[in-house]
Design a protein around this motif. Structure first.
Motif, PDB file in Angstrom:
ATOM      1  N   GLN A   1       0.813  -1.211   0.000  1.00 22.15           N
ATOM      2  CA  GLN A   1       0.000   0.000   0.000  1.00 22.15           C
ATOM      3  C   GLN A   1       0.853   1.271   0.000  1.00 22.15           C
TER       4      GLN A   1
ATOM      5  N   THR B   1      -6.577  -6.577   3.059  1.00 21.06           N
ATOM      6  CA  THR B   1      -7.488  -6.315   1.951  1.00 21.06           C
ATOM      7  C   THR B   1      -8.371  -5.129   2.317  1.00 21.06           C
TER       8      THR B   1
ATOM      9  N   ARG C   1     -11.326  -2.918   3.448  1.00 19.35           N
ATOM     10  CA  ARG C   1     -12.468  -3.244   4.308  1.00 19.35           C
ATOM     11  C   ARG C   1     -13.769  -2.828   3.644  1.00 19.35           C
TER      12      ARG C   1
ATOM     13  N   GLN D   1     -13.440   0.880  -4.323  1.00 18.54           N
ATOM     14  CA  GLN D   1     -12.446   1.059  -3.278  1.00 18.54           C
ATOM     15  C   GLN D   1     -11.411   2.106  -3.694  1.00 18.54           C
TER      16      GLN D   1
ATOM     17  N   GLU E   1      -8.192   0.752  -5.050  1.00 16.66           N
ATOM     18  CA  GLU E   1      -8.272   0.286  -6.429  1.00 16.66           C
ATOM     19  C   GLU E   1      -8.224   1.451  -7.411  1.00 16.66           C
TER      20      GLU E   1
ATOM     21  N   GLY F   1      -8.467  -1.402   6.292  1.00 11.76           N
ATOM     22  CA  GLY F   1      -8.307  -2.750   5.775  1.00 11.76           C
ATOM     23  C   GLY F   1      -8.698  -3.823   6.774  1.00 11.76           C
TER      24      GLY F   1
ATOM     25  N   GLU G   1      -5.119  -9.728   6.101  1.00  9.87           N
ATOM     26  CA  GLU G   1      -5.056 -10.856   5.174  1.00  9.87           C
ATOM     27  C   GLU G   1      -4.255 -11.968   5.862  1.00  9.87           C
TER      28      GLU G   1
END
Length: 656
Positions: free
Chosen positions: A429, A486, A488, A502, A505, A613, A616
């Motif tokens: 990130q 990932t 949230r 998101q 993204e 997030g 993961e």
């Protein structure tokens, strides 16, 4: 000689300032309050002395590290009797029984390493003392106490007494704090000094207080002691002094014959810029103002402000803007900055990213002092991580901040380390966040980490998708999962519609947002502001909805002004205390988080989520019982910030 090398050489020229012969042009400005408590137990003091000593041993010429607080507030230890009101008359550091012992420890640690050392006297304005019962900023509505003439004279005497104690402790000099809303600045400023007695009114009377202080100190300590002033070069306020007014003040103080140097800075305790400028600003952005002071004064000029690397500092000196440059955060990130620069190893210098979590984790969250990009900072008294007893084969899965730092630390301890990264490049990130201009230093840090791993012989395999079977088949002695988080899903009714995307993204180019965006902010640090900045840079119309009572509650006062200034200048709107409960094609339904009162938001094309997030941790659970030694860290353990990820990496590295 290459231009960069020639410029850097200017950083290492000696200079005389007052009684101090500096071996180069690098000083560390005051920040002792965040490092630790010099006035606590002896072990506390030893830890602080170890910190300053480590920077002096690396080659810093001048350390101005000891803060002498006068009245941080009326219920915490200051250093003098500052008033006659109940609770405001408090003895502080210069009258503590431990003062001489601990101050000498500080001075000795610096002197033994060949550097000069000064103390910094601070009398914070409005807490509660001020020249007038007048507010100094827009974020604090506590009306201060206007000092009486008798209280002012008492302060003058206490400044002189304290300077005498400092000299007796073996410290080389004193710098008066007359900036960042210090009482001395408030007296000098036409905006906050509205007195009509001998300490206010016209220009000369506004300077009377500080002139009396300098005269009293000089009478106490004599000429064989260095005195200077740290001052805002421009107040950047409607009724305050501008740069011409500041130069007039500096020239008047120089004319007293009492001061040996001028230290120029900008900013205040709350605004944009604050006095500790975040990464939204350019490096050395206001150094040209210092150059105007240098042209007007005959005493040496120091400049501090966003000098995050040696080359920037050398450039400020080469351009004639200052004689000495102040650097603090740069040496939180890289404690060996001076020696590495002198040795030509600039590619090994860990870059500061300017996030200010070195301050805010302490101020906002009461966490210990540290640096986001260097978890060893704050542990100087413990020394470097020791070599491992047994060389082991380690697999680190994930090359975000946590995985990168763990891999490097383990390799430095002597382990054989391999890193698998699913993406095409390292960073996770952090790499995505670097897509906004203010975060460009993130890329610099990731490049540094990649070079570091190469030097250490770490095997880095990008584009490698890890599974429980491939990890087990690798056969490592130790596996550490730094698989990140990932995005949230806040599970809002209607949140599965195609126009809801998101933020992560969008910033990665894997999703698109329309021209009119509503951004749902459900993360307490910088993520929503970073996503909003990215959208605003693209010319989007952005509205942010926070369900918290305030904006980004974990971003402290020294940083929050910068992103808000940028966003509001671009027309971004913010709503707080609203929870989005339903999304339809033409409206968002919100409820006040306290009263439940319903409202709506319309006229949008896209809804963008910036909701933090979820860990993961799937591989961690799948590998239980299948790996001899299994660890999880970073966002895969609990989604937090870079500061948490790197410190967790250090803590884990010590156990392997």
């Amino acid at each position: 000689m290459p231009e960069a090398a020639a410029s850097l050489e200017q950083l290492f020229q000696p200079i005389q300032i007052g009684t101090m012969r500096l071996r180069n042009r690098v000083m560390m400005p005051p920040h002792g309050g965040i490092v630790g408590n010099l006035w606590g137990s002896r072990s506390d003091a030893e830890k602080v002395a170890a910190y300053w000593g480590s920077r002096a041993r690396d080659g810093v010429a001048w350390i101005d590290g000891m803060n002498g607080w006068l009245n941080k507030n009326i219920t915490s230890p200051g250093f003098l009797n500052a008033g006659s009101g109940a609770g405001s008359s408090i003895h502080g550091v210069f009258r503590l029984p431990c003062f001489m012992d601990h101050a000498r420890m500080y001075a000795d640690a610096v002197h033994e390493a060949g550097a000069c050392v000064t103390a910094h006297f601070t009398l914070q304005g409005g807490l509660p003392h001020s020249p007038s019962a007048r507010l100094a900023n827009f974020t604090n509505n506590l009306v201060p106490h206007a000092l009486t003439a008798g209280e002012i004279r008492g302060l003058v005497e206490e400044y002189a007494f304290s300077a005498g104690r400092v000299k007796a402790a073996g410290i080389d000099g004193v710098e008066l704090h007359a900036n960042h809303e210090d009482v001395l600045q408030l007296f000098m400023s036409p905006e906050t000094n509205r007195r009509d007695d001998e300490y206010g009114g016209d220009f000369d009377r506004r300077l009377r207080f500080i002139k009396e202080i300098f005269a009293a100190i000089r009478s106490e300590v004599g000429q064989d002691f260095t005195l200077g002033i740290r001052m805002n070069m421009d107040e950047f306020t409607k009724d305050g002094y501008d740069v011409e007014g500041g130069i007039a003040i500096a020239k008047a103080l120089e004319a007293t014959g009492h001061i040996d140097f001028f230290h120029g800075v900008v900013g205040n305790n709350w605004g944009a810029p604050s006095y500790i400028q975040a990464h939204h600003y350019d490096r050395a952005q206001w150094s040209s103002l210092a150059g105007r002071y240098k042209a007007a004064l005959s005493i040496p000029v120091i400049y501090t402000g966003r000098i995050n690397d040696a080359l920037t500092g050398a450039k400020v000196i080469a351009e004639g803007h200052a004689d000495v440059v102040g650097m603090a955060r740069a040496m939180f990130a890289e404690p060996n900055m001076v020696s590495k620069t002198r040795a030509g190893k600039t590619d090994e210098i860990r870059p500061c990213i300017g996030c200010n979590d070195c301050l805010h984790t302490l101020i906002v969250e009461a966490m210990p002092f540290g640096c986001s990009v260097n978890p060893q900072t704050g542990h100087e008294a413990e020394g470097p991580l020791p070599p491992a007893d047994t060389r082991r084969r380690v697999l680190v899965v994930g090359a975000g901040p946590a995985g990168l730092e763990l891999a490097a630390l383990l390799a430095e301890r002597g382990h054989e380390v391999t890193v698998w990264e699913q993406g095409d490049a390292i960073g996770g990130q952090m790499r995505t966040a670097a897509n906004v201009p203010e975060n460009r230093a993130y890329s610099d840090f990731l490049d540094f980490q990649e070079r570091r791993l190469q030097r250490l012989g770490v095997t880095l395999a990008c584009g490698t998708t890890a599974t429980a079977d491939t990890i087990q088949a690798f056969g490592a002695d130790v596996v550490a999962l730094a698989t990140g988080a990932t995005p949230r899903d806040p599970e809002i009714i209607g949140g599965d519609q195609p126009f809801v995307v998101q933020g992560r993204e969008v910033m990665a180019g894997r999703a698109a947002a329309g021209d009119r965006v509503v951004l749902i902010a459900m993360e307490d640090h910088m993520q929503p502001l970073t996503v909003a900045s990215y959208l605003a840079e693209q010319g989007k119309q952005v509205r942010i909805i926070y369900q918290t009572p305030g904006i980004a509650p974990l971003v402290g006062k020294y940083s929050i002004g910068a992103p808000l200034a940028k966003l509001t200048a671009k027309g971004v709107e913010v709503r707080v205390m609203e929870r989005v409960v339903e999304i339809t094609e033409d409206r968002l339904v919100t409820r006040n988080v306290y009263s439940g009162a319903e409202a709506e938001v319309t006229d949008f094309d896209s809804v963008v989520l910036a909701c933090g997030g979820r860990a993961e941790d799937r591989l961690f659970h799948e590998l239980q019982g299948r790996i001899p030694e299994l660890h999880i860290l970073g966002d895969a353990y609990a989604p937090r910030r870079i500061w948490h990820a790197t410190r967790q990496a250090r803590a884990l590295a010590l156990t392997i």
